[in-house]
Design an enzyme around this catalytic site. Structure first.
Site, PDB file in Angstrom:
ATOM      1  N   HIS A  69       1.821   4.631  -2.745  1.00 41.64           N
ATOM      2  CA  HIS A  69       1.855   6.094  -2.624  1.00 41.64           C
ATOM      3  C   HIS A  69       3.183   6.640  -3.171  1.00 41.64           C
ATOM      4  O   HIS A  69       3.227   7.691  -3.811  1.00 41.64           O
ATOM      5  CB  HIS A  69       1.698   6.531  -1.167  1.00 41.64           C
ATOM      6  CG  HIS A  69       0.319   6.306  -0.606  1.00 41.64           C
ATOM      7  ND1 HIS A  69      -0.828   6.640  -1.285  1.00 41.64           N
ATOM      8  CD2 HIS A  69      -0.096   5.797   0.588  1.00 41.64           C
ATOM      9  CE1 HIS A  69      -1.885   6.336  -0.531  1.00 41.64           C
ATOM     10  NE2 HIS A  69      -1.461   5.820   0.595  1.00 41.64           N
ATOM     11  N   HIS A 120       0.825  -1.206   0.000  1.00 45.88           N
ATOM     12  CA  HIS A 120       0.000   0.000   0.000  1.00 45.88           C
ATOM     13  C   HIS A 120       0.862   1.260   0.000  1.00 45.88           C
ATOM     14  O   HIS A 120       0.738   2.129  -0.865  1.00 45.88           O
ATOM     15  CB  HIS A 120      -0.925  -0.033   1.229  1.00 45.88           C
ATOM     16  CG  HIS A 120      -1.766   1.191   1.402  1.00 45.88           C
ATOM     17  ND1 HIS A 120      -3.125   1.192   1.201  1.00 45.88           N
ATOM     18  CD2 HIS A 120      -1.448   2.466   1.753  1.00 45.88           C
ATOM     19  CE1 HIS A 120      -3.601   2.399   1.413  1.00 45.88           C
ATOM     20  NE2 HIS A 120      -2.597   3.203   1.758  1.00 45.88           N
ATOM     21  N   GLU A 121       1.756   1.359   0.962  1.00 39.65           N
ATOM     22  CA  GLU A 121       2.532   2.596   1.110  1.00 39.65           C
ATOM     23  C   GLU A 121       3.480   2.818  -0.067  1.00 39.65           C
ATOM     24  O   GLU A 121       3.702   3.941  -0.496  1.00 39.65           O
ATOM     25  CB  GLU A 121       3.300   2.606   2.433  1.00 39.65           C
ATOM     26  CG  GLU A 121       2.399   2.643   3.665  1.00 39.65           C
ATOM     27  CD  GLU A 121       1.483   3.867   3.728  1.00 39.65           C
ATOM     28  OE1 GLU A 121       1.803   4.903   3.126  1.00 39.65           O
ATOM     29  OE2 GLU A 121       0.419   3.763   4.372  1.00 39.65           O
ATOM     30  N   HIS A 175       2.942   6.718  -6.853  1.00 40.97           N
ATOM     31  CA  HIS A 175       2.058   7.822  -7.244  1.00 40.97           C
ATOM     32  C   HIS A 175       2.838   9.145  -7.245  1.00 40.97           C
ATOM     33  O   HIS A 175       2.705   9.962  -8.162  1.00 40.97           O
ATOM     34  CB  HIS A 175       0.892   7.887  -6.250  1.00 40.97           C
ATOM     35  CG  HIS A 175      -0.357   8.519  -6.777  1.00 40.97           C
ATOM     36  ND1 HIS A 175      -1.562   8.381  -6.159  1.00 40.97           N
ATOM     37  CD2 HIS A 175      -0.599   9.310  -7.848  1.00 40.97           C
ATOM     38  CE1 HIS A 175      -2.498   9.044  -6.838  1.00 40.97           C
ATOM     39  NE2 HIS A 175      -1.931   9.626  -7.867  1.00 40.97           N
TER      40      HIS A 175
HETATM   41 ZN   LIG Z   1      -2.564   5.205   2.244  1.00 39.05          ZN
END
Ligand SMILES: [Zn+2]
Length: 710
Positions: A503, A499-500, A506
């Site tokens: 980011h 998940h992290e 992104h």
């Molecule tokens: Zn998050």
């Protein structure tokens, strides 16, 4: 892939002999050399990319100096914007100049914020805390500078013909001013400012009442039958021969009772106490806050606070968000009923009462019973399959493959902690350097407690046409290695890792020209979706088999039944979990949609009723909302959790329907081009549809969570 592996044990200061645990802690170092920042410079030339790393402050004085310089320079830049020579207002000296200024301020703030959360030196953390406070207070006034607004308005009055990203930046800058009240006549603007100040003061009081709220309940050992030793043996809990004190306001203690204590009366007593925390103090403040929010919204031209808050998000208005949540609520009804029926069977069997019903203080207890009896889940077993190095390498290799990237270890010119790693990210095909990420891996005194991506330098096109590539830091808290075991992650942490790092992708893969749109600067009800999508990877056996293996015997892969079991257990009580989330989301939306000065006295009752209607009935006279911290910070925004989850499941189908599934290179390329690269430089709804190749749908999400679609 790890170009240089450091002996983590030695760095952690544990004087264990590395020789005995050579296999687990210090595998032979690969021969690949570590690059430096300069090694990337030639490759960045043809792309006109600017590569640099943050220059970290290393003394409290330097932090104070940066803080002052940042404010002086930004004020001067705004002075400049505020007095353009008559008739010479342009996009560059108004709208773009503001974005340039925002980028400079953000960079200093990002760095200081990271120091505050990660420095090993308490003096630096304290200095950074002070600096962040100072910068935040100063930044509040920036939107209200009339000279700047006048110049920007003069430019708007030229009716500029812009397109694409510039047009979006122009429209949104004007929107910010309108939302701040700058476009109102002076007396009304002063009124809004007065209301905002009042709102801020009341909200601070609301928060501090939550922080101060405490209650302790006394029980005997018999009453707490079923409670885990971690509760009964915790400091401060056993206070007499047969006296235990549970702090209602300490979440883990309350949860331990709700999940494990057999005695229904005890669970009920605890839930009532918990849902009454800060009731007296915060009831009048909730009424005041909602009234003020409503007044501000109407003065600014909105129907209500929900519409005002959601204008800048994907949902756009309160009605859309409420309808979304209600659709989800209804879709989950059959599954929730089935779950409650299972709980009820367990309760009847346990109590012998054929009429037993599941109350709100029961569901966690029976969900836990179900997990233990039916699914027999022992997620700890999975740890052996996820030694940190292997999980990182596995994830790196998947992200490099699907997104067409190359990660290379870089020598960090400055390290705030000895085992800090720095990595360079380049396009695998063209060799274009795209950005850098730091990796700060283990917990330590004074460090940020969770796992998060901290931006440092944002992507942005410079005035000379070059592109400033981003730098971020991943701040993690992996289980540290011990003398005889490497760092072993649980499955949850692997999910968080995927998940992290999403980011980070992104942020790093951005192509947006303005800092306002770059990387993760997308609407808050979307920002989690791309990363939530990547969580699906760690539930896929093929993905896990590509890297997960028992650290004691790498030939051993994860037994399929364990993963199935965890997955089944997770979804077995998902409707209850989700309906509880929706009860918060709807409560938050409904209050900000319906409460006005006239009916403010009904606010707490409406909140409790909305929760009862959406999940399970709340006990009479409780006031959960009074202790709901998100009411102040996430106002009319709690729905974003479910909203982004639905988009994530929808987006995952692009991979799931591709030939190579979660390894599909074409789907990854699309993700890079349509989601990561544009950021917020175009409407994210458009980006999502381009990525999906069709309109959005809630169906994949309903299917994933076992809900019924209509
Ligand atoms: Zn998050």
């Amino acid at each position: 892939m790890f170009a240089k592996r450091l002996c983590l044990l030695a760095l952690a200061g544990i004087v264990a002999s590395c020789a005995t645990s050579k296999e687990t802690c210090c595998p032979p170092e690969p021969k690949t050399s570590v690059k430096t920042l300069n090694d990337f410079q030639p490759a960045s030339k043809p792309f006109n990319n600017l590569l640099r790393l943050p220059q970290f402050e290393t003394t409290p004085d330097a932090i104070a100096q940066t803080t002052d310089q940042t404010m002086v320079a930004a004020n001067a830049a705004l002075d400049q914007v505020g007095k353009p020579s008559a008739g010479k207002v342009t996009f560059a000296n108004t709208i773009r100049a503001l974005d340039d200024n925002a980028a400079r301020v953000a960079e200093a703030m990002n760095r200081i914020y990271l120091i505050k959360e990660t420095s090993t030196d308490a003096r630096l953390r304290d200095a950074a805390t002070e600096a962040v406070k100072k910068l935040q207070e100063w930044a509040v006034g920036l939107d209200y500078r009339e000279d700047v607004y006048r110049a920007v308005k003069a430019y708007a009055d030229t009716n500029p013909q812009l397109s694409g990203e510039e047009a979006k930046l122009f429209v949104e800058t004007m929107r910010d001013y309108r939302r701040a009240g700058l476009s109102l006549p002076k007396p009304q603007r002063d009124e809004v400012e007065k209301l905002r100040k009042e709102l801020s003061a009341v909200t601070t009081d609301f928060d501090s009442n939550i922080n101060k709220a405490q209650q302790t309940l006394k029980f005997t050992k018999a009453e707490l039958a079923g409670a885990p030793e971690s509760l009964l043996g915790a400091p401060g809990v056993k206070t007499g021969d047969d006296e235990y004190r549970v702090k209602v306001n300490v979440t883990w203690q309350a949860l331990a009772v709700m999940e494990h204590v057999k005695n229904e009366k005890v669970r009920q007593q605890l839930l009532v106490a918990q849902s009454s925390l800060a009731k007296m103090e915060n009831t009048p403040l909730i009424e005041k806050i909602l009234t003020l929010r409503q007044q501000i919204a109407t003065k600014l031209g909105y129907q209500n606070w929900a519409d005002y808050q959601l204008e800048v998000k994907m949902a756009k208005n309160g009605k859309t968000a409420i309808e979304f949540e209600e659709k989800l609520r209804d879709g989950l009804q059959p599954k929730m009923e089935a779950e409650l029926e299972e709980f009820q069977k367990l309760k009847i069997a346990e109590t012998g009462d054929a009429d037993a019903r599941i109350n709100i203080w029961d569901w966690r207890y029976y969900a836990e019973q179900l997990r233990k009896t039916k699914y027999n889940v022992d997620s700890e077993q999975l740890r052996n399959f996820f030694p940190l190095e292997r999980a990182l390498e596995g994830m790196f290799s998947i992200y490099q493959r699907i997104f067409g990237l190359k990660f290379e270890r870089v020598e960090a010119p400055y390290k705030w902690v000895d085992d800090l790693q720095l990595w360079g990210v380049s396009d695998a095909q063209s060799g274009e350097p795209l950005g850098f990420f730091y990796l700060d891996m283990f917990p330590r005194e004074g460090k940020y407690h969770h796992f998060a991506m901290f931006p440092l330098i944002d992507g942005k096109r410079q005035a000379d046409g070059s592109y400033q590539r981003p730098v971020v830091s991943l701040v993690c808290n992996f289980t540290p290695p011990t003398a005889d075991k490497p760092s072993l992650l649980d499955h949850d942490s692997v999910e968080t890792l995927f998940h992290e790092f999403g980011h980070a992708m992104h942020a790093i893969l951005t192509r947006a020209n303005f800092v306002r749109f770059s990387g993760t600067s997308v609407p808050r009800d979307f920002v989690e979706a791309p990363s939530q999508m990547l969580e699906a990877w760690v539930w896929d056996k093929k993905v896990l088999d590509s890297f997960a293996a028992d650290y004691r015997d790498p030939a051993k892969k994860i037994p399929p039944e364990i993963l199935d079991q965890i997955k089944a257990a997770k979804y077995a009580t998902y409707a209850c979990h989700y309906r509880r989330q929706l009860s918060f989301g709807l409560m938050d939306l409904v209050l900000h949609d319906r409460i006005t000065e006239q009916n403010a006295g009904e606010a707490v009752a409406l909140a409790t009723k909305t929760m009862s209607d959406t999940f399970l009935p709340m006990p009479a006279d409780t006031a959960f909302i009074c202790y709901f911290g998100h009411f102040s910070g996430y106002d009319a925004g709690y729905y974003g959790y479910a909203w982004a989850d639905a988009i994530a499941a929808d987006m995952a189908t692009v991979f799931e329907n591709s030939p190579d599934g979660y390894f599909d290179v074409a789907a990854g390329r699309k993700m890079r081009d349509e989601i990561y690269a544009p950021g917020d430089s175009r409407d994210v709804s458009e980006s999502i549809e381009k990525f999906l190749g069709r309109p959005r749908s809630i169906e994949p999400f309903l299917k994933k969570i076992g809900a019924q679609s209509k």
